[in-house]
Motif scaffolding. Sequence first.
Motif, mmCIF file in Angstrom:
data_model
loop_
_atom_site.group_PDB
_atom_site.id
_atom_site.type_symbol
_atom_site.label_atom_id
_atom_site.label_comp_id
_atom_site.label_asym_id
_atom_site.label_seq_id
_atom_site.Cartn_x
_atom_site.Cartn_y
_atom_site.Cartn_z
ATOM 1 N N THR A 272 0.877 -1.274 -0.115
ATOM 2 C CA THR A 272 0.092 0.004 -0.254
ATOM 3 C C THR A 272 0.961 1.158 0.058
ATOM 4 O O THR A 272 0.666 2.221 -0.925
ATOM 5 N N TYR A 293 -8.659 5.338 -5.419
ATOM 6 C CA TYR A 293 -8.149 4.119 -4.499
ATOM 7 C C TYR A 293 -9.301 2.967 -3.874
ATOM 8 O O TYR A 293 -9.979 3.826 -3.282
ATOM 9 N N LEU A 428 -6.426 2.678 -8.621
ATOM 10 C CA LEU A 428 -5.585 1.718 -7.792
ATOM 11 C C LEU A 428 -6.695 0.975 -7.324
ATOM 12 O O LEU A 428 -7.605 1.253 -6.464
ATOM 13 N N ASP A 430 -7.014 -2.192 -4.644
ATOM 14 C CA ASP A 430 -6.153 -3.135 -3.848
ATOM 15 C C ASP A 430 -6.976 -4.370 -3.484
ATOM 16 O O ASP A 430 -8.076 -4.537 -3.742
#
Length: 827
Positions: A272, A293, A428, A430
Amino acid sequence: MAPRLPQAGGDWPCERGDRCNNPAAPPSPLAALASRGQTGAMEFFPEQARARLSIGELASFSLTGTGGRPGTAGLWRTRLGQQWHEALREPGAAPAGTRFEVAVEGSLHWKDWQIDLQGRIDQLRDEEGRTCIREVKTTLDALPVPDEDLMAAHPGYLAQLGAYLRLWRNAHPESAAPPAGELHFIDASSGISQILRPDPETTAAALDARLDELVAFLDARGAALARLRELPPPAAFPSLRPGQQGVADRLLAAIESHRTVLFQAPTGFGKTGLVLEAALESLRRGLFRRIVYLTGKSTGQLEVARQLAALAGDPPGFRFRQIRNKGEHCINHEFHCFPEVCRFLDGIEQRWTPAAFRSVLNQVSFNPSLEEVREAGRRETVCPYEITRSSLPFQDLLLGDYNYLFAPGSRGVILDTPGFDPGETLLLIDEAHNLPGRAAEALSCALDPRRLNATYHDLAASSAHPRLLHAWEQLLRLIDTLGPTESLAAAAEDDLADLAAEFARTAENHPPERHRLRPPAADDLQEVLRLAKDAGVPSFPRHGWVDTNGVVRLTCLDAADWIREVLQPFAATVLLSATLGPTERFARACGLGETTSIDASAPWKFGAYRTIIDTRADTRYERRRAAVPLTAATLARLAESLGPPVVGFFPSYAYAGLVLEQLSSHHPLHRAVLQPRGADLAGQAAFIEESLVLADILLLVLGSSFSEAVDGLGGRVRAALVAGPSYPEVNAIQRARLELRRGAGRETAFHETYRIPGLIKVNQALGRMVRAPGQEVAIVLHCRRFAEEACRSLLAPDLATDAIAVDDAGFEAWLAATASAQSSITQ
């Protein structure tokens, strides 16, 4: 490009955001849905003090505007407008000589800015030597109402008409008389019309107000770009661990040269922080104007927010906002988000003005907490969620859940943000291994007949139109005829979609009063509307079935096409995870084309796991009960030899429950606990913390809600046992997915449907056992299937082992060696 600094007098905060959208025509229904919310085509050129956008976007541009949120209700309004526009083009519906959809474009100069505009006038005609411009608008409000009330309720329509009038006048300076303007409102339910003829001063004032707000925003946008360029290079960590050196630079180079980057590194590596470092540097260099994100875990969002706060510095150099859902923002006793029942929404247009917004921003911190926003809402009598929505255009980074891009009903939260342009945004994602499943979940729906029956009574109690009640009743009757089945007949699925579409069409003309419904009933309406064939839901492989409780489920089997369409408009995307699995398979599951991969390793993790494959046990479903005594005894031996706490991971609650009973009856000296069902994040964390202190053995279920709480185990357990490779349950959905992949061959289909998802869960859980250098844990892979090459090859590299226990003697020898090694490290 050099940003334009704000002019004197601009009093908006130094924030960012401009809406600029991909103007390409959508190539498919999927793309049409993926682009929903991107209704404008705003382009922003700060170095030239110039912006280009549609007249419709200018008219609706409001940083403090409320209502009209995206979703199925917005589709109703869109289709209603199309229907009435088509009806008014019928012969005799408009005066002779009327021209329709007349293109117009031009520029307005406002406070040092050039605003290039383009649009289409609904109706244009000559009336006694004077041009008359008419805009047609549908409304769900009953007509007629006093003209002044209608104008007060729709300032954007006045601004839109004002823009057409001013552009037309500028383009025809030779005309003796200025053009006249009309707003033709149509009541969607009754068809009653009301025509407003506002005076020129009223439309000009509405347009000027929109231009003031837009230009102040553009000034602030230019200042934000200048501020970002002046930031110092970001550094995620004061010093780098082994393996981290150069990774941020590799990421930055990949982002610059590729649209899609896959980044895989083990848990505890610092993914991260390094991704944020590279992303913020790309923002500082001007490669992108914004970052989004997304992660599917609440705890993951909190960790990202913590790292962003540290990277932002003091004073902060950039703005970010974690997007929380409406329910979390709500400050009422009950969450029911309609102006008719919420004093924080009722009349908000009068209270939530640009001046009020500036006042709130001056009172809260640079990156305010949710509680700060809630308190501001109480103080201003404004819905806190609207405060958050108003702040989004000014953020350099938006942080939130996958749903804010991949759920059709929620994606407008980001895409409808004024100034948002995916073509200038770095995305992004995750925990990306979860994305295919979460995207499929967002495209699936379920209809519970008990809830739908309660909703029928809610609709009746709210005096819903008889036709609406009849349409709902027809749907209920069909569902009542469907018994439990693993595969819904195609004809039945079509009938469901047809009846849902009929309800949607009826709701267009006789919309329900949602504020009079209980919150669950309002949710049920949305679920039914998702079934409608013509409601904009994309085409994708799905499986219809009915569970044992009579709930009808339409489950998306493969969301690859949808994911591809969602990602396509973004300038670049980074998908990161500790367990992407075989990257070729992951890329297919996400519909990705060309990608580049960065695989990083943590040298300190190798040797931190002392792993053995325990082939004494066979934990396949049909032999699981027979394995329970051995599983319980193995956990007890780990606790005895290595010391508590020991954790056991299981594929199901039922299996874990059997082992708990065996431990209690045959190994009573070891206190064993099983994770509770239904606990929230706080409850899960409390259970983990208490159990680590008081229990010897923790029994957890792989892939359950505790997947986030497992983070708390890192470096704090002596040993972990995994009872089987945790293949997904064999059910209707898995069989349907298996059948969908049959074309690749039986073994490949089984591998992708069962082995890979199961081993991803195993790798995820065990990866969290070691999160920092110096930590160690013993691992028992407790099933003979782990020794199969197809399964063994999917284990994370740091779990690789040649140790295999084929009998008790072999296991005891490994246990003694492990205990000796741990003892020497402790000493």
